[in-house]
Scaffold this motif. Structure first.
Motif, PDB file in Angstrom:
ATOM      1  N   GLU A  90       0.810  -1.217   0.000  1.00 36.26           N
ATOM      2  CA  GLU A  90       0.000   0.000   0.000  1.00 36.26           C
ATOM      3  C   GLU A  90       0.845   1.270   0.000  1.00 36.26           C
ATOM      4  O   GLU A  90       0.334   2.368  -0.262  1.00 36.26           O
ATOM      5  N   GLN A  91       2.153   1.136   0.243  1.00 36.18           N
ATOM      6  CA  GLN A  91       3.053   2.297   0.163  1.00 36.18           C
ATOM      7  C   GLN A  91       2.955   2.961  -1.209  1.00 36.18           C
ATOM      8  O   GLN A  91       3.127   4.171  -1.321  1.00 36.18           O
ATOM      9  N   ILE A  92       2.681   2.166  -2.238  1.00 34.15           N
ATOM     10  CA  ILE A  92       2.562   2.717  -3.593  1.00 34.15           C
ATOM     11  C   ILE A  92       1.392   3.679  -3.664  1.00 34.15           C
ATOM     12  O   ILE A  92       1.493   4.740  -4.284  1.00 34.15           O
ATOM     13  N   ASN A  93       0.274   3.351  -3.017  1.00 33.57           N
ATOM     14  CA  ASN A  93      -0.880   4.252  -3.007  1.00 33.57           C
ATOM     15  C   ASN A  93      -0.617   5.487  -2.143  1.00 33.57           C
ATOM     16  O   ASN A  93      -1.078   6.577  -2.462  1.00 33.57           O
ATOM     17  N   GLN A  94       0.117   5.298  -1.070  1.00 34.11           N
ATOM     18  CA  GLN A  94       0.381   6.400  -0.145  1.00 34.11           C
ATOM     19  C   GLN A  94       1.383   7.403  -0.709  1.00 34.11           C
ATOM     20  O   GLN A  94       1.260   8.601  -0.468  1.00 34.11           O
ATOM     21  N   ASP A  95       2.379   6.917  -1.439  1.00 34.90           N
ATOM     22  CA  ASP A  95       3.423   7.795  -1.977  1.00 34.90           C
ATOM     23  C   ASP A  95       4.047   7.122  -3.200  1.00 34.90           C
ATOM     24  O   ASP A  95       5.086   6.460  -3.092  1.00 34.90           O
ATOM     25  N   ALA A  96       3.418   7.282  -4.338  1.00 32.18           N
ATOM     26  CA  ALA A  96       3.868   6.603  -5.559  1.00 32.18           C
ATOM     27  C   ALA A  96       5.311   6.949  -5.918  1.00 32.18           C
ATOM     28  O   ALA A  96       6.013   6.128  -6.494  1.00 32.18           O
TER      29      ALA A  96
END
Length: 129
Positions: A90-96
């Motif tokens: 989910e890090q990708i959604n939080q800070d791509a």
């Protein structure tokens, strides 16, 4: 509206590239790409040491909507992967732009120059909307 940092380069397939050394580049997916995917639930990263060619699928990002191949924007050797994404995709959604996927030691740095700048990439995604 997607964020598009001006200091990065972009591929038409929605990967971003940040030169991290004279012959190395970090790769991730753009904010636009993560918005299109939705909630990311799994990331399959390439193996360190793998040789890739520009445009070759080498990773997969899965979301609640779909699975999407991630292409290497440059040719070279995978020298690092962001292993933290295994437990926290989910890090990708939080800070791509903070959640890089892998790093490539480039065999042809001219490929970096052929990538899109932020303004051209912005035009690409606005044209697709």
């Amino acid at each position: 509206m997607s964020t598009i940092p001006a200091d990065l380069k972009y591929a038409k397939t929605h990967e971003w590239v940040q030169a991290s050394a004279p012959d190395a580049a970090k790769v991730g997916i753009s904010d636009h790409a993560q918005e299109q995917l939705g909630d990311v639930v799994y990331v399959e990263l390439p193996e360190v040491g793998r040789q890739v060619r520009a445009g070759e699928a080498c990773a997969v990002v899965e979301s609640v909507k779909a699975a999407s191949d991630i292409y290497s924007p440059v040719s070279g050797e995978i020298v690092a992967v962001n292993a933290t994404l295994g437990d926290a995709p989910e890090q990708i959604n939080q800070d791509a732009y903070g959640a890089w996927l892998f790093s490539v030691k480039c065999t042809d740095t001219a490929e970096l120059d052929a990538l899109l700048d932020a303004a051209v990439y912005q035009g690409l995604i606005e044209g697709a909307a």
